[in-house]
Structure formats: structure tokens, C-alpha cells
Design an enzyme around this catalytic site. Structure first.
Site, PDB file in Angstrom:
ATOM      1  N   HIS A   2       0.836  -1.204   0.000  1.00 52.67           N
ATOM      2  CA  HIS A   2       0.000   0.000   0.000  1.00 52.67           C
ATOM      3  C   HIS A   2       0.864   1.244   0.000  1.00 52.67           C
ATOM      4  O   HIS A   2       1.969   1.252   0.531  1.00 52.67           O
ATOM      5  CB  HIS A   2      -0.945   0.013   1.206  1.00 52.67           C
ATOM      6  CG  HIS A   2      -0.235  -0.135   2.518  1.00 52.67           C
ATOM      7  ND1 HIS A   2       0.169  -1.358   2.997  1.00 52.67           N
ATOM      8  CD2 HIS A   2       0.166   0.780   3.423  1.00 52.67           C
ATOM      9  CE1 HIS A   2       0.785  -1.194   4.159  1.00 52.67           C
ATOM     10  NE2 HIS A   2       0.805   0.102   4.441  1.00 52.67           N
ATOM     11  N   HIS A  39       0.973   5.331   1.008  1.00 60.78           N
ATOM     12  CA  HIS A  39       0.380   6.370   1.860  1.00 60.78           C
ATOM     13  C   HIS A  39       0.432   7.704   1.100  1.00 60.78           C
ATOM     14  O   HIS A  39       1.512   8.115   0.647  1.00 60.78           O
ATOM     15  CB  HIS A  39       1.193   6.542   3.143  1.00 60.78           C
ATOM     16  CG  HIS A  39       1.218   5.342   4.037  1.00 60.78           C
ATOM     17  ND1 HIS A  39       0.436   5.253   5.171  1.00 60.78           N
ATOM     18  CD2 HIS A  39       1.932   4.184   3.987  1.00 60.78           C
ATOM     19  CE1 HIS A  39       0.690   4.087   5.787  1.00 60.78           C
ATOM     20  NE2 HIS A  39       1.587   3.427   5.086  1.00 60.78           N
TER      21      HIS A  39
HETATM   22  P1  5GP Z   1       1.984   0.388   7.305  1.00 67.53           P
HETATM   23  O1  5GP Z   1       2.586   0.706   8.650  1.00 67.53           O
HETATM   24  O2  5GP Z   1       1.824  -1.097   7.096  1.00 67.53           O
HETATM   25  O3  5GP Z   1       2.677   1.075   6.176  1.00 67.53           O
HETATM   26  O4  5GP Z   1       0.575   1.059   7.320  1.00 67.53           O
HETATM   27  C1  5GP Z   1      -0.611   0.418   7.619  1.00 67.53           C
HETATM   28  C2  5GP Z   1      -1.647   1.500   7.761  1.00 67.53           C
HETATM   29  O5  5GP Z   1      -2.927   0.903   7.750  1.00 67.53           O
HETATM   30  C3  5GP Z   1      -1.520   2.285   9.068  1.00 67.53           C
HETATM   31  O6  5GP Z   1      -1.289   3.653   8.761  1.00 67.53           O
HETATM   32  C4  5GP Z   1      -2.856   2.054   9.757  1.00 67.53           C
HETATM   33  O7  5GP Z   1      -3.353   3.194  10.413  1.00 67.53           O
HETATM   34  C5  5GP Z   1      -3.764   1.602   8.630  1.00 67.53           C
HETATM   35  N1  5GP Z   1      -4.801   0.672   9.012  1.00 67.53           N
HETATM   36  C6  5GP Z   1      -4.642  -0.460   9.764  1.00 67.53           C
HETATM   37  N2  5GP Z   1      -5.818  -1.102   9.893  1.00 67.53           N
HETATM   38  C7  5GP Z   1      -6.736  -0.373   9.218  1.00 67.53           C
HETATM   39  C8  5GP Z   1      -8.140  -0.536   8.996  1.00 67.53           C
HETATM   40  O8  5GP Z   1      -8.785  -1.470   9.452  1.00 67.53           O
HETATM   41  N3  5GP Z   1      -8.751   0.411   8.244  1.00 67.53           N
HETATM   42  C9  5GP Z   1      -8.072   1.470   7.722  1.00 67.53           C
HETATM   43  N4  5GP Z   1      -8.779   2.342   6.995  1.00 67.53           N
HETATM   44  N5  5GP Z   1      -6.753   1.662   7.906  1.00 67.53           N
HETATM   45  C10 5GP Z   1      -6.099   0.744   8.654  1.00 67.53           C
END
Ligand code: 5GP
Ligand code: ZN
Length: 136
Positions: free
Chosen positions: A99, A101
Site C-alpha cells: 500500500h 500512503h
Molecule cells: P503500514 O505501517 O503497514 O505502512 O501502514 C498500515 C496503515 O494501515 C496504518 O497507517 C494504519 O493506520 C492503517 N490501518 C490499519 N488497519 C486499518 C483498517 O482497518 N482500516 C483502515 N482504513 N486503515 C487501517
């Protein structure tokens, strides 16, 4: 529930605040935003990291990120946009469904990203560039 929270979102098993979708991608608000409007752009198919993504998806993902970034500039008056991607745990990846951001930024929003280091000297830097180039 499956093993992957983002696959559950894609399959409508858990809700999300959807912003946009295309044939192969979905954009929705991050539940814990760095700044309000922080959006995640994901491929609909499960790929764990950047290195698993088929490069053919790149154009579609880039177009969606550009559209979302433009919409954030209009909607939450973003003055800047950070595009970020965490790959693997040491880089902060918590959800192993690739993903991107898209983070709206403002002058003086209190965030200080990328603390930076230095090379010992220019030779060290050039040697590393050459090593990297040899591995591409
Ligand atoms: P990572 O740290 O893996 O790059 O980012 C994962 C992101 O997913 C985090 O910013 C977190 O807030 C978001 N996230 C985790 N669970 C959920 C969810 O159930 N719904 C949404 N909309 N975002 C989520
Ligand atoms: Zn997934």
C-alpha cells in the site's frame, strides 16, 4: 475474517471510508491519519510488498495517487503531499498487503520526516553507487 485486513476491506468484509476505485486499485482513508485526509492506495489483489507488485500495475497506481493527491490539495487544502510506502517490518510495514500512503502536509504541521545521515566522504558515496549499479 481472512489473514489480511486489506483483503477483507477489498471484499467488503470490513468497512472503509472509500475515496476512489479503479479496476485494479482501491483508495480509502487511513484509520489513523498522520494528517486528516491521509489516504491509502492499494492493489485489489494481494501482493505483500513493492517487490511482489507486477510492474504493469504501476501506471494505474500512479494515476490514482496523482488523482488522490490533487483531490487532497482541493479538499483539505494540502500545501504539500508526502507519498510513502513501508516495505518490511524494519521500515514500519504493519500490514503486509502492499500500500501507498498519500499524506497531506502543511507548513509548520510539526512533522519532521527523514532525519538524515552523512557519508564519511565522497569516495565512499561513489563506491556505494557503483555497487548498487552492479546489482541492478
Ligand atoms: P503500514 O505501517 O503497514 O505502512 O501502514 C498500515 C496503515 O494501515 C496504518 O497507517 C494504519 O493506520 C492503517 N490501518 C490499519 N488497519 C486499518 C483498517 O482497518 N482500516 C483502515 N482504513 N486503515 C487501517
Ligand atoms: Zn491482502
Amino acid at each position: 475474517m481472512s489473514e489480511c485486513i486489506f483483503c477483507d476491506i477489498i471484499h467488503g468484509k470490513i468497512p472503509c471510508a472509500k475515496v476512489y476505485e479503479t479496476k485494479n486499485t482501491l483508495a480509502f482513508l487511513d484509520i489513523a491519519p498522520v494528517n486528516k485526509g491521509h489516504t491509502l492506495v492499494i492493489p485489489k489483489k494481494h501482493y505483500p510488498t513493492l517487490f511482489d507488485l507486477p510492474s504493469e500495475l504501476g501506471k494505474e497506481l500512479l494515476e490514482v495517487m496523482q488523482k488522490v493527491g490533487e483531490a487532497l490539495r482541493k479538499t483539505v487544502q494540502a500545501e504539500g503531499i508526502n507519498l510513502g510506502m513501508n516495505n518490511f517490518k524494519p521500515a514500519g510495514q504493519l500490514v503486509f498487503h502492499a500500500h501507498f500512503h498519500i499524506i497531506p502536509r502543511y507548513e509548520n504541521d510539526g512533522l519532521s520526516l527523514w532525519p538524515q545521515k552523512k557519508y564519511n566522504n565522497n569516495d565512499e558515496m561513489l563506491a556505494l553507487a557503483q555497487k548498487l549499479a552492479n546489482n541492478i
